[in-house]
Scaffold this motif. Structure first.
Motif, PDB file in Angstrom:
ATOM      1  N   ASP A 179      30.997  -0.387  15.991  1.00 53.66           N
ATOM      2  CA  ASP A 179      32.312  -0.510  15.379  1.00 53.66           C
ATOM      3  C   ASP A 179      32.788   0.916  15.080  1.00 53.66           C
ATOM      4  OD1 ASP A 179      33.967  -2.956  14.307  1.00 53.66           O
ATOM      5  OD2 ASP A 179      34.229  -1.380  12.813  1.00 53.66           O
ATOM      6  N   HIS A 180      33.981   1.024  14.513  1.00 54.09           N
ATOM      7  CA  HIS A 180      34.573   2.351  14.301  1.00 54.09           C
ATOM      8  C   HIS A 180      33.631   3.296  13.556  1.00 54.09           C
ATOM      9  CE1 HIS A 180      37.432   5.297  12.486  1.00 54.09           C
ATOM     10  NE2 HIS A 180      37.909   5.240  13.712  1.00 54.09           N
ATOM     11  N   ASP A 181      32.937   2.789  12.540  1.00 52.22           N
ATOM     12  CA  ASP A 181      32.102   3.657  11.697  1.00 52.22           C
ATOM     13  C   ASP A 181      30.624   3.278  11.733  1.00 52.22           C
ATOM     14  OD1 ASP A 181      34.205   5.292  10.700  1.00 52.22           O
ATOM     15  OD2 ASP A 181      34.838   3.619   9.433  1.00 52.22           O
ATOM     16  N   PHE A 182      30.198   2.586  12.759  1.00 55.04           N
ATOM     17  CA  PHE A 182      28.805   2.115  12.825  1.00 55.04           C
ATOM     18  C   PHE A 182      28.252   2.300  14.233  1.00 55.04           C
ATOM     19  CE2 PHE A 182      25.664  -0.721  10.683  1.00 55.04           C
ATOM     20  CZ  PHE A 182      24.807  -0.939  11.761  1.00 55.04           C
ATOM     21  N   TRP A 183      27.165   3.052  14.310  1.00 56.85           N
ATOM     22  CA  TRP A 183      26.503   3.273  15.591  1.00 56.85           C
ATOM     23  C   TRP A 183      25.057   2.776  15.497  1.00 56.85           C
ATOM     24  CZ3 TRP A 183      29.931   6.458  13.286  1.00 56.85           C
ATOM     25  CH2 TRP A 183      30.992   6.957  14.040  1.00 56.85           C
ATOM     26  N   ASN A 184      24.590   2.113  16.527  1.00 59.88           N
ATOM     27  CA  ASN A 184      23.206   1.658  16.571  1.00 59.88           C
ATOM     28  C   ASN A 184      22.465   2.487  17.628  1.00 59.88           C
ATOM     29  OD1 ASN A 184      21.313  -1.160  17.664  1.00 59.88           O
ATOM     30  ND2 ASN A 184      21.126  -0.232  15.654  1.00 59.88           N
ATOM     31  N   ILE A 185      21.372   3.086  17.204  1.00 61.03           N
ATOM     32  CA  ILE A 185      20.551   3.910  18.102  1.00 61.03           C
ATOM     33  C   ILE A 185      19.409   3.036  18.601  1.00 61.03           C
ATOM     34  CG2 ILE A 185      19.042   5.940  18.222  1.00 61.03           C
ATOM     35  CD1 ILE A 185      20.718   6.952  15.674  1.00 61.03           C
TER      36      ILE A 185
ATOM     37  N   ARG B   9      29.209   5.891   9.146  1.00 60.62           N
ATOM     38  CA  ARG B   9      30.140   6.819   8.507  1.00 60.62           C
ATOM     39  C   ARG B   9      30.730   6.125   7.286  1.00 60.62           C
ATOM     40  NH1 ARG B   9      33.685   9.417  12.674  1.00 60.62           N
ATOM     41  NH2 ARG B   9      34.350   7.266  12.984  1.00 60.62           N
ATOM     42  N   LEU B  10      30.527   6.734   6.133  1.00 58.97           N
ATOM     43  CA  LEU B  10      31.034   6.161   4.890  1.00 58.97           C
ATOM     44  C   LEU B  10      32.525   6.467   4.744  1.00 58.97           C
ATOM     45  CD1 LEU B  10      28.044   7.288   2.611  1.00 58.97           C
ATOM     46  CD2 LEU B  10      28.407   5.007   3.597  1.00 58.97           C
ATOM     47  N   GLN B  11      33.150   5.792   3.807  1.00 59.98           N
ATOM     48  CA  GLN B  11      34.587   6.024   3.605  1.00 59.98           C
ATOM     49  C   GLN B  11      34.879   7.470   3.205  1.00 59.98           C
ATOM     50  OE1 GLN B  11      35.449   2.725   0.992  1.00 59.98           O
ATOM     51  NE2 GLN B  11      35.305   1.316   2.724  1.00 59.98           N
ATOM     52  N   SER B  12      33.885   8.129   2.623  1.00 61.21           N
ATOM     53  CA  SER B  12      34.041   9.538   2.235  1.00 61.21           C
ATOM     54  C   SER B  12      34.062  10.465   3.447  1.00 61.21           C
ATOM     55  CB  SER B  12      32.867   9.940   1.332  1.00 61.21           C
ATOM     56  OG  SER B  12      31.646   9.842   2.085  1.00 61.21           O
ATOM     57  N   GLY B  13      33.691   9.945   4.610  1.00 62.03           N
ATOM     58  CA  GLY B  13      33.593  10.788   5.810  1.00 62.03           C
ATOM     59  C   GLY B  13      32.172  11.297   6.028  1.00 62.03           C
ATOM     60  N   ARG B  14      31.319  11.160   4.996  1.00 67.93           N
ATOM     61  CA  ARG B  14      29.907  11.550   5.124  1.00 67.93           C
ATOM     62  C   ARG B  14      29.147  10.412   5.818  1.00 67.93           C
ATOM     63  NH1 ARG B  14      28.095  16.344   3.901  1.00 67.93           N
ATOM     64  NH2 ARG B  14      26.362  15.668   2.590  1.00 67.93           N
TER      65      ARG B  14
ATOM     66  N   GLU C  83      30.594  -0.836   0.152  1.00 72.16           N
ATOM     67  CA  GLU C  83      30.471  -0.474   1.570  1.00 72.16           C
ATOM     68  C   GLU C  83      29.246  -1.098   2.212  1.00 72.16           C
ATOM     69  OE1 GLU C  83      31.751   3.385   3.214  1.00 72.16           O
ATOM     70  OE2 GLU C  83      31.566   4.061   1.147  1.00 72.16           O
ATOM     71  N   LEU C  84      28.160  -1.096   1.464  1.00 69.34           N
ATOM     72  CA  LEU C  84      26.910  -1.639   1.998  1.00 69.34           C
ATOM     73  C   LEU C  84      26.325  -2.650   1.025  1.00 69.34           C
ATOM     74  CD1 LEU C  84      25.424   1.690   3.248  1.00 69.34           C
ATOM     75  CD2 LEU C  84      25.363  -0.357   4.642  1.00 69.34           C
ATOM     76  N   GLU C  85      25.795  -3.723   1.574  1.00 69.38           N
ATOM     77  CA  GLU C  85      25.057  -4.699   0.773  1.00 69.38           C
ATOM     78  C   GLU C  85      23.624  -4.712   1.287  1.00 69.38           C
ATOM     79  OE1 GLU C  85      28.939  -7.640   0.330  1.00 69.38           O
ATOM     80  OE2 GLU C  85      27.147  -8.382   1.329  1.00 69.38           O
ATOM     81  N   PHE C  86      22.702  -4.967   0.392  1.00 71.20           N
ATOM     82  CA  PHE C  86      21.285  -4.969   0.772  1.00 71.20           C
ATOM     83  C   PHE C  86      20.647  -6.273   0.309  1.00 71.20           C
ATOM     84  CE2 PHE C  86      22.593  -0.584   0.312  1.00 71.20           C
ATOM     85  CZ  PHE C  86      22.005   0.054   1.395  1.00 71.20           C
ATOM     86  N   SER C  87      19.616  -6.696   1.012  1.00 71.78           N
ATOM     87  CA  SER C  87      18.879  -7.873   0.565  1.00 71.78           C
ATOM     88  C   SER C  87      17.421  -7.778   1.030  1.00 71.78           C
ATOM     89  CB  SER C  87      19.526  -9.143   1.125  1.00 71.78           C
ATOM     90  OG  SER C  87      18.891 -10.271   0.561  1.00 71.78           O
ATOM     91  N   ILE C  88      16.533  -8.208   0.145  1.00 72.58           N
ATOM     92  CA  ILE C  88      15.093  -8.200   0.450  1.00 72.58           C
ATOM     93  C   ILE C  88      14.607  -9.641   0.360  1.00 72.58           C
ATOM     94  CG2 ILE C  88      12.829  -7.295  -0.269  1.00 72.58           C
ATOM     95  CD1 ILE C  88      14.518  -5.061  -1.731  1.00 72.58           C
TER      96      ILE C  88
ATOM     97  N   ALA D 175      20.257  -4.533   5.629  1.00 74.02           N
ATOM     98  CA  ALA D 175      21.473  -3.832   5.208  1.00 74.02           C
ATOM     99  C   ALA D 175      22.679  -4.374   5.965  1.00 74.02           C
ATOM    100  CB  ALA D 175      21.325  -2.338   5.466  1.00 74.02           C
ATOM    101  N   TYR D 176      23.760  -4.588   5.231  1.00 73.09           N
ATOM    102  CA  TYR D 176      24.987  -5.122   5.820  1.00 73.09           C
ATOM    103  C   TYR D 176      26.132  -4.160   5.526  1.00 73.09           C
ATOM    104  CZ  TYR D 176      28.614  -8.577   6.961  1.00 73.09           C
ATOM    105  OH  TYR D 176      29.670  -9.248   7.529  1.00 73.09           O
ATOM    106  N   HIS D 177      26.730  -3.635   6.600  1.00 72.95           N
ATOM    107  CA  HIS D 177      27.850  -2.709   6.437  1.00 72.95           C
ATOM    108  C   HIS D 177      29.139  -3.525   6.431  1.00 72.95           C
ATOM    109  CE1 HIS D 177      30.569   0.666   8.005  1.00 72.95           C
ATOM    110  NE2 HIS D 177      30.264   0.939   6.752  1.00 72.95           N
ATOM    111  N   VAL D 178      29.749  -3.589   5.268  1.00 69.61           N
ATOM    112  CA  VAL D 178      30.886  -4.503   5.077  1.00 69.61           C
ATOM    113  C   VAL D 178      32.068  -4.188   6.006  1.00 69.61           C
ATOM    114  CG1 VAL D 178      32.502  -5.435   3.365  1.00 69.61           C
ATOM    115  CG2 VAL D 178      30.128  -4.958   2.710  1.00 69.61           C
ATOM    116  N   PRO D 179      32.523  -2.909   6.113  1.00 70.62           N
ATOM    117  CA  PRO D 179      33.699  -2.662   6.962  1.00 70.62           C
ATOM    118  C   PRO D 179      33.479  -3.030   8.430  1.00 70.62           C
ATOM    119  CG  PRO D 179      33.264  -0.773   5.547  1.00 70.62           C
ATOM    120  CD  PRO D 179      32.087  -1.686   5.413  1.00 70.62           C
TER     121      PRO D 179
END
Ligand SMILES: [Fe+2]
Length: 258
Positions: free
Chosen positions: A9-15, A35-40, A125-130, A150-154
């Motif tokens: 997706d725009h801000d998510f890359w899978n290696i 890529r977080l909303q901060s750009g980092r 931005e991110l949700e986590f679950s164990i 981990a779930y990247h909401v955007p």
């Protein structure tokens, strides 16, 4: 298997990388760059980047300087941690107790990767679950069931190591409209906590993620592959069906431990 960088997706890359069991069979492995909303950026899991994938990741991240954290989400995925830290020395390094024990000389942050306080830092931005009802770090090195999911909401993208696996189906099943199947890791029976109520806890947890993340558009799973561009509700249905197929295992455990 050649390494791959997939822009999910725009801000998510899978290696997608290579991991050989006993140095022979390549079952693959993964890490994700967000890529977080901060750009980092943050990295989920570690991988020994090389070649074109490394060049692309470095180009995206200002030669690694824009990566603020590495979250090692699976207690038993450890072989690439040292190199990831060497490649991104400025990134805050997080892992489980097992990572810290295995690599005491790495500059681990105090918060562990399974700590809700860390997860709260990415709220929105991110949700986590164990998984509940199972050991997070099993005494048995061969039981890789649990991890921090981990779930990247955007991006509506779920990153999961081992706990859930995407199995690509053989050609005859593809022909009848079953291209893949989502399954819980086959070590569930050994991972369940040996106590009364463990199976109910697991059941409730799995049902909860099927609801919370049921609209996931992408599921990136370690080893077996990524399944992208799911239809609305497909992920939830697939998780519920995976849970349904664990019922005999859960019932057997319940008979023994209550
Ligand atoms: Fe694994």
């Amino acid at each position: 298997m050649a390494d791959q960088l997939i822009q999910v997706d725009h801000d998510f890359w899978n290696i997608r990388g290579s991991f050989r069991i006993g140095g022979v069979v390549d079952i693959g492995t993964q890490a994700s760059l967000i890529r977080l909303q901060s750009g980092r950026f943050i990295l989920l899991d570690s991988y020994g980047l090389k070649g074109k994938v490394r060049e692309a990741v470095m180009a995206l991240t200002d030669q690694g300087r824009a990566v603020e954290a590495i979250l090692n989400l699976h207690p038993f995925h450890t072989v690439h941690c040292e190199q990831m830290h060497r490649d991104f020395p400025g990134a805050a390094l997080y892992g489980s107790d097992r990572h810290v024990k295995l690599f005491p000389n790495l500059p681990w942050r105090d918060l562990r990767v399974d700590d809700p306080e860390l997860h709260a830092q990415f709220e929105g931005e991110l949700e986590f679950s164990i998984p509940r009802g199972v050991d997070f770090i099993s005494d048995n090195d061969a039981i890789h069931f649990s991890s921090v999911m981990a779930y990247h909401v955007p991006s509506l993208a779920l990153h999961v190591d081992d706990t859930l696996m995407v199995m690509n189906m053989p050609a005859p099943l593809k022909l009848v409209g079953i291209p893949y199947r989502l399954s819980f890791h086959p070590t569930l029976a050994q991972a369940l906590e040996k106590r009364a109520g463990a199976t109910e806890d697991f059941d409730l947890w799995a049902t909860d993620i099927a609801t919370r993340w049921g609209s996931a558009a992408h599921i990136c799973a370690a080893h077996t592959g990524a399944k992208l561009n799911l239809s609305e509700g497909e992920a939830g249905e697939a998780i519920r069906y995976a849970l349904k197929r664990t019922r005999p295992t859960l019932a057997k455990h319940k008979r023994k431990y209550g």
